[in-house]
Structures are given as structure tokens and as C-alpha cells.
Scaffold this motif. Structure first.
Motif, mmCIF file in Angstrom:
data_model
loop_
_atom_site.group_PDB
_atom_site.id
_atom_site.type_symbol
_atom_site.label_atom_id
_atom_site.label_comp_id
_atom_site.label_asym_id
_atom_site.label_seq_id
_atom_site.Cartn_x
_atom_site.Cartn_y
_atom_site.Cartn_z
ATOM 1 N N PRO A 149 0.797 -1.234 0.000
ATOM 2 C CA PRO A 149 0.000 0.000 0.000
ATOM 3 C C PRO A 149 0.825 1.277 0.000
ATOM 4 O O PRO A 149 0.379 2.304 -0.492
ATOM 5 N N MET A 150 2.037 1.228 0.556
ATOM 6 C CA MET A 150 2.891 2.424 0.518
ATOM 7 C C MET A 150 3.247 2.777 -0.911
ATOM 8 O O MET A 150 3.148 3.943 -1.322
ATOM 9 N N TRP A 151 3.677 1.780 -1.662
ATOM 10 C CA TRP A 151 4.044 2.041 -3.042
ATOM 11 C C TRP A 151 2.834 2.442 -3.874
ATOM 12 O O TRP A 151 2.935 3.287 -4.772
ATOM 13 N N GLY A 157 0.065 9.032 -6.440
ATOM 14 C CA GLY A 157 0.401 10.446 -6.493
ATOM 15 C C GLY A 157 1.047 10.831 -7.806
ATOM 16 O O GLY A 157 0.746 11.885 -8.379
ATOM 17 N N LEU A 158 1.915 9.973 -8.308
ATOM 18 C CA LEU A 158 2.560 10.264 -9.588
ATOM 19 C C LEU A 158 1.558 10.311 -10.733
ATOM 20 O O LEU A 158 1.786 10.983 -11.737
ATOM 21 N N PHE A 159 0.445 9.616 -10.557
ATOM 22 C CA PHE A 159 -0.605 9.643 -11.573
ATOM 23 C C PHE A 159 -1.687 10.672 -11.246
ATOM 24 O O PHE A 159 -2.760 10.646 -11.826
ATOM 25 N N GLY A 160 -1.406 11.580 -10.277
ATOM 26 C CA GLY A 160 -2.311 12.699 -10.066
ATOM 27 C C GLY A 160 -3.011 12.776 -8.738
ATOM 28 O O GLY A 160 -3.692 13.756 -8.462
ATOM 29 N N TRP A 204 4.593 -4.514 -8.427
ATOM 30 C CA TRP A 204 3.171 -4.892 -8.341
ATOM 31 C C TRP A 204 2.302 -3.647 -8.249
ATOM 32 O O TRP A 204 1.271 -3.541 -8.917
ATOM 33 N N ALA A 205 2.710 -2.698 -7.411
ATOM 34 C CA ALA A 205 1.924 -1.481 -7.237
ATOM 35 C C ALA A 205 1.881 -0.661 -8.520
ATOM 36 O O ALA A 205 0.818 -0.183 -8.937
ATOM 37 N N PHE A 206 3.029 -0.502 -9.172
ATOM 38 C CA PHE A 206 3.067 0.281 -10.403
ATOM 39 C C PHE A 206 2.219 -0.373 -11.487
ATOM 40 O O PHE A 206 1.465 0.298 -12.198
ATOM 41 N N GLY A 207 2.342 -1.686 -11.626
ATOM 42 C CA GLY A 207 1.539 -2.389 -12.620
ATOM 43 C C GLY A 207 0.062 -2.292 -12.343
ATOM 44 O O GLY A 207 -0.757 -2.166 -13.267
ATOM 45 N N SER A 208 -0.315 -2.342 -11.072
ATOM 46 C CA SER A 208 -1.722 -2.244 -10.709
ATOM 47 C C SER A 208 -2.296 -0.879 -11.071
ATOM 48 O O SER A 208 -3.403 -0.777 -11.603
#
Length: 330
Positions: A149-151, A157-160, A204-208
């Protein structure tokens, strides 16, 4: 990995996206489930029952897959060939069932998107985890993945959608827990497995998050396509790095662990995860991060004699506290 509900970009994933701990079920209703209204956490009646069933499935099954991975590795199964074949087998079964029931076959563009998500969630996310578990205890591995969940909040945030004040404190607390975990020597003391372990939840977080912006297949077909593509990439990587199947038959425990991962970790668990991502808030879908480390530590201690250093318990408190701060608002 799946298509995410469009209502929440700040929360995320063995065991798995439309999907994943690490993993959307054959427990899905006969018809394509209706997507919840924006901001919804559930629907009345039978739909709520599927949500609860999927949550319990992830809490218990994905918490146990860490120990199953350890048993498979101890039985001589190579990490990437084991994981790759596991997901290819599960994806093939799910794809065949859906195809026979008349589900549309993904388009070329959807296959390409599934390959990208499968690579991020399964290839790096699950593959890095399995590789590192050759040196890292299963309970510690689950704890590191509990930082997911941290990632997710960071990439959201990077996506807005940057995290608020409480979430920022959660990020700082969680990263502090990871530092304590590493300084305490709990990650095995080998730099490559440590990097692979830390990259696992990050990927995993970025891909999700990114999968929400890609043209994915609908429903469980997305799960099947991701498992087929991600599994094939892992298997090919294993062959390219010199892995080979054992020349002697693995022990009964390793064989049981492998088919447990195929059936419950991939086919059932990854499907349950995708179902939740399509029908509940991502913060609810990823709430398994609270439970999996506890289940993994308990099973590792009882069934494998694993112990955790005091610094690992401190890190567990920090990471789980961070997860609370990151998800409590939603």
C-alpha cells in the motif's frame, strides 16, 4: 494482475489486476459481475457475499503461499520455472473454461496490455519474491510485500492523486520499517535477493495503477491473459538464466506445494484479487496486506520452525502501522 475500479487511484495487489500476493476466483458468479458505482464498497445480497468470500480467500490463501513457495524451493524446484509454469497452467485452465463458456478472446491490443501487466505483477512482482525466498524466510518475505500500500499511494500520487498528510506520515513510517528490516539483517544479507525483494511490491503497485489506463480484457479473461503472459515470460527467463527441472522426482511436500500454488495461489487467489479490484475500492481489495504477514509468520513458525529477529517485529509494527495510516481514510 485486470481492470481497476475508476474510483480510487491511491491504493493497489502471489498472491496475481484483473487481475495481482501475492491471485480472481473461479468463485465468480456465472455472469459477468456488475461494477460498483463510483466510490462503492459493496453491493447488497449475493454480490456482497462474493466480496466477503474473495476477501477471506486472499487473507488466508495468500498468507499461506509464502510457506508453499519455500517448500517448493526446498524440494529442488527452480524459482522461475516453478512460478512460470504455475501461472501458465492456472491461466490455461481458466482461459479454457472461459472460452468454452463463450467469453470473447482478447484482441491483439489486449494481449499486449496483459503482457505488460503480467510482466510487472507476476514477472517482477511474484518472480522477485520467489527468487528472494531462496535466502529470506517466508514470514519476512510476506512482511516486505506488506509494504505494497505504501508504493500504491506513492504511484497514485505520480498519476495525479498525491497522498494527504496522514498518508505521508504513513509512507515515512513504512519506509522506516523497511530500513529497520534491512539493517537488522532480516533480508538475508545478499544484495541481489534484497533488491529483488524490494522491487517486488514496487513493481506490483506500479503495474496495478498503470493497468487502469491500459485496454485490458473483460472480467476473468483479464486474469487468464495476465497469468498466461506473465507465466510465459517467467518461464522463458528461467530457461535463459540456466534453470532446469530437477532430474529426480521432488518430494511429496514439494509436489503438494506446487499444486497448492497452482490451484489456490494462482487460480483461486489471483482470481479473487481481480474480482475485488473490479467490484470494490482498491483500499479494500489490498487490505490483505494487514493479514498476510501475520498468517505467514504463524505458519512459518509452526510448520517450518522459522523465527524472526526482534528488529523484524519492530519493522512489522512500523509497516502495518503505515498501512493503517494509508488506508484508514478510505
Amino acid at each position: 494482475m485486470r481492470t481497476w475500479p475508476r474510483s480510487d487511484a491511491s491504493a493497489t495487489s502471489g498472491g496475481t489486476v484483473s487481475v495481482s500476493s501475492p491471485a480472481q476466483p473461479l468463485v465468480s458468479p456465472p455472469s459477468t459481475p456488475a461494477v460498483l458505482p463510483v466510490g462503492g464498497v459493496g453491493a447488497p445480497g449475493a454480490h456482497r457475499g462474493w466480496l466477503i468470500t474473495s476477501l477471506v480467500t486472499l487473507y488466508l490463501i495468500w498468507g499461506s503461499t509464502y510457506l508453499a513457495i519455500r517448500f517448493g524451493l526446498e524440494g529442488g524446484l527452480p524459482p522461475f520455472l516453478m512460478s512460470g509454469s504455475r501461472f501458465m497452467l492456472a491461466g490455461s485452465v481458466l482461459f479454457a473454461v472461459l472460452w468454452l463458456r463463450g467469453a470473447p478472446v482478447p484482441t491483439a491490443r489486449q494481449w499486449a496490455s496483459s503482457a505488460v501487466v503480467g510482466f510487472l505483477l507476476l514477472g517482477i512482482g511474484n518472480g522477485g519474491l520467489v527468487y528472494a525466498q531462496q535466502w529470506v524466510p517466508s514470514g519476512v518475505a510476506a512482511l516486505v510485500v506488506g509494504s505494497l500500500p505504501m508504493w500504491t499511494a506513492l504511484f497514485g500520487g505520480l498519476f495525479g492523486q498525491w497522498p494527504g498528510r496522514a498518508e505521508r506520515w504513513g509512507l515515512a513510517l513504512g519506509f522506516g520499517g523497511i530500513v529497520v528490516l534491512n539493517l537488522g539483517g532480516n533480508l538475508g544479507g545478499h544484495w541481489l535477493p534484497t533488491v529483488a525483494m524490494l522491487l517486488s511490491p514496487l513493481s506490483w503497485a506500479f503495474g496495478s495503477i498503470w493497468s487502469r489506463r491500459l485496454p485490458m480484457p473483460q472480467g476473468l479473461m483479464s486474469t487468464a491473459a495476465q497469468m498466461l503472459c506473465g507465466g510465459a515470460l517467467m518461464y522463458a527467463f528461467g530457461l535463459a538464466t540456466g534453470e532446469h527441472l530437477p532430474t529426480t522426482m521432488p518430494g511429496a511436500r514439494a509436489i503438494f506445494a506446487y499444486f497448492y500454488l497452482v490451484t489456490f495461489g494462482s487460480l483461486v487467489g489471483y482470481s479473487a484479487y481481480g474480482y475485488l479490484l473490479r467490484n470494490a475500492r482498491p483500499s479494500l481489495a489490498t487490505s490483505y496486506a494487514y493479514v498476510n504477514p501475520v498468517v505467514a509468520v504463524f505458519l512459518g513458525g509452526v510448520l517450518a520452525g522459522e523465527t524472526m529477529k526482534p528488529t523484524a517485529w519492530v519493522a512489522m509494527g512500523a509497516i502495518l502501522g503505515a498501512v493503517v495510516l494509508l488506508t484508514r481514510k478510505r
